[in-house]
Design a protein around this motif. Structure first.
Motif, PDB file in Angstrom:
ATOM      1  N   VAL A 245      -6.196  -0.773   3.050  1.00 49.09           N
ATOM      2  CA  VAL A 245      -7.586  -1.011   2.644  1.00 49.09           C
ATOM      3  C   VAL A 245      -7.780  -2.518   2.448  1.00 49.09           C
ATOM      4  O   VAL A 245      -7.083  -3.146   1.650  1.00 49.09           O
ATOM      5  CB  VAL A 245      -7.899  -0.239   1.347  1.00 49.09           C
ATOM      6  CG1 VAL A 245      -9.303  -0.571   0.857  1.00 49.09           C
ATOM      7  CG2 VAL A 245      -7.754   1.264   1.576  1.00 49.09           C
ATOM      8  N   LEU A 246      -8.732  -3.100   3.183  1.00 50.74           N
ATOM      9  CA  LEU A 246      -8.866  -4.561   3.197  1.00 50.74           C
ATOM     10  C   LEU A 246      -9.335  -5.158   1.876  1.00 50.74           C
ATOM     11  O   LEU A 246      -9.110  -6.339   1.614  1.00 50.74           O
ATOM     12  CB  LEU A 246      -9.773  -4.994   4.348  1.00 50.74           C
ATOM     13  CG  LEU A 246      -9.073  -4.961   5.717  1.00 50.74           C
ATOM     14  CD1 LEU A 246     -10.080  -5.048   6.852  1.00 50.74           C
ATOM     15  CD2 LEU A 246      -8.042  -6.077   5.833  1.00 50.74           C
TER      16      LEU A 246
ATOM     17  N   SER B 278      -3.193   3.754   6.453  1.00 53.55           N
ATOM     18  CA  SER B 278      -3.979   2.531   6.624  1.00 53.55           C
ATOM     19  C   SER B 278      -3.862   1.596   5.429  1.00 53.55           C
ATOM     20  O   SER B 278      -3.401   1.984   4.357  1.00 53.55           O
ATOM     21  CB  SER B 278      -5.450   2.876   6.851  1.00 53.55           C
ATOM     22  OG  SER B 278      -5.977   3.457   5.670  1.00 53.55           O
TER      23      SER B 278
ATOM     24  N   LYS C 121     -13.289  -2.084   7.080  1.00 52.82           N
ATOM     25  CA  LYS C 121     -12.972  -1.803   5.678  1.00 52.82           C
ATOM     26  C   LYS C 121     -11.482  -1.545   5.484  1.00 52.82           C
ATOM     27  O   LYS C 121     -10.943  -1.686   4.378  1.00 52.82           O
ATOM     28  CB  LYS C 121     -13.769  -0.580   5.187  1.00 52.82           C
ATOM     29  CG  LYS C 121     -15.286  -0.749   5.260  1.00 52.82           C
ATOM     30  CD  LYS C 121     -15.774  -1.847   4.324  1.00 52.82           C
ATOM     31  CE  LYS C 121     -17.276  -2.082   4.485  1.00 52.82           C
ATOM     32  NZ  LYS C 121     -17.659  -3.435   4.031  1.00 52.82           N
ATOM     33  N   SER C 122     -10.832  -1.097   6.563  1.00 56.08           N
ATOM     34  CA  SER C 122      -9.397  -0.861   6.476  1.00 56.08           C
ATOM     35  C   SER C 122      -8.776  -1.013   7.858  1.00 56.08           C
ATOM     36  O   SER C 122      -9.492  -0.966   8.874  1.00 56.08           O
ATOM     37  CB  SER C 122      -9.107   0.528   5.912  1.00 56.08           C
ATOM     38  OG  SER C 122      -9.469   1.514   6.864  1.00 56.08           O
TER      39      SER C 122
ATOM     40  N   THR D 160       0.847  -1.184   0.000  1.00 59.40           N
ATOM     41  CA  THR D 160       0.000   0.000   0.000  1.00 59.40           C
ATOM     42  C   THR D 160       0.887   1.240   0.000  1.00 59.40           C
ATOM     43  O   THR D 160       1.967   1.241   0.609  1.00 59.40           O
ATOM     44  CB  THR D 160      -0.955   0.039   1.213  1.00 59.40           C
ATOM     45  OG1 THR D 160      -1.720   1.248   1.135  1.00 59.40           O
ATOM     46  CG2 THR D 160      -0.219   0.019   2.543  1.00 59.40           C
TER      47      THR D 160
ATOM     48  N   SER E  15      -0.378   4.086   0.998  1.00 55.54           N
ATOM     49  CA  SER E  15      -0.924   4.930   2.068  1.00 55.54           C
ATOM     50  C   SER E  15       0.028   4.959   3.258  1.00 55.54           C
ATOM     51  O   SER E  15       0.714   3.976   3.539  1.00 55.54           O
ATOM     52  CB  SER E  15      -2.287   4.382   2.500  1.00 55.54           C
ATOM     53  OG  SER E  15      -2.658   4.937   3.740  1.00 55.54           O
TER      54      SER E  15
END
Lengths: 192, 192
Positions: free
Chosen positions: A103-104, A101, A154-155, A96, A98
């Motif tokens: 993101v799942l 976080s 969700k994350s 990722t 980011s």
């Protein structure tokens, strides 16, 4: 963004700790590590080839079959599996960009259900998550990640990985030395 | 060839015992068996996709990437691996149309060295050999087959399989039920 007094950006400062491996993808680094494990007889782990549906093949000569029409298929499994000292290994790897976080949904449904299936068969199932900005490669038990997905998350914030994950050390011949982490987790009974 | 009094050939007489599965390839039968193992939660085993080197992809739309130039690559591993009740499984499957022997060069060097590598990591490594004429599917330990190759043998007679192999039973949902054989071999300590 916070800048340092010398005008350098914080992220650049962090990036300078990456031991010259900047630009190599997580996949490249895992493949390099797997080659090292194979040659040093520590483990036998391969990335599975991408499944491709071949439609047309042009046979000019016996040696040079040329595929002229084909399509990518959705895989049924994770990308990596193998064997280490009698233990079946199975894992997925994701990066990722980011800083905050993961993101799942980056882990696809077929990968999650495959991980659940191999956990049921007592495989050593895990996920490697790279936060590219921090050059950190976290090893997370697949069961922990599946539990978060099932709970509706969700994350997962970076702090979740600091708490639940373990950092794979960088080594010259194994840029993502996940096996040393897995070895320890097995010894400590983290995979039951 | 010996003919029966009714004029039928011996091989035809043998062939009538094949339970209507004539014409299915060994690969199809193993895939069917693996689907059954997966659905009944007995094991998670997949055939690996054939590795293909993609050269050119035509992106007409996002969903329909069409590969227009690609080539087959030589695999580094066996065709099948997976996990059964904590055990790592790894195997290759071959068929022969001969009634008398199995030519050992049907198992390629990269497959033999991969099998040797996973044996060193304590995997359950084996080979499934089908004698199509007799509709027999033998399970043989990879270590036994490697020993024969190392001793310089070029082929193994059918009688070798009768002595060293075990026949995989035919079941409706698992036409090559290798797992029931492997289960028993593990229990009897045949994989150390």
């Amino acid at each position: 963004m916070v800048n340092y007094p010398n005008g350098k950006k914080a992220a650049d400062a962090v990036k300078t700790t990456n031991y010259g491996k900047r630009g190599m993808s997580l996949e490249d680094d895992i493949n390099t590590s797997n080659r090292y494990y194979l040659e040093s007889k520590k483990a036998v782990v391969y990335k599975k080839p991408t499944p491709i549906q071949v439609v047309t093949v042009d046979y000019k000569s016996r040696q040079t079959a040329r595929i002229t029409e084909a399509y990518y298929r959705t895989p049924s499994t994770t990308d990596y599996n193998g064997v280490y000292n009698g233990y079946p290994l199975d894992f997925e790897a994701k990066e990722t960009h980011s800083r905050t976080s993961f993101v799942l949904k980056l882990i696809h449904p077929h990968q999650l259900s495959h991980l659940a299936n191999v956990i049921e068969q007592k495989a050593i199932a895990f996920v490697i998550v790279r936060f590219t900005h921090f050059d950190q490669n976290f090893i997370v038990r697949a069961s922990d990640m599946i539990a978060e997905v099932k709970s509706g998350k969700k994350s997962l914030p970076h702090s979740w990985f600091m708490e639940h994950g373990k950092l794979a050390p960088y080594k010259l011949f194994a840029p993502v030395d996940y096996l040393s982490v897995i070895e320890k987790m097995i010894q400590e009974g983290e995979f039951k």
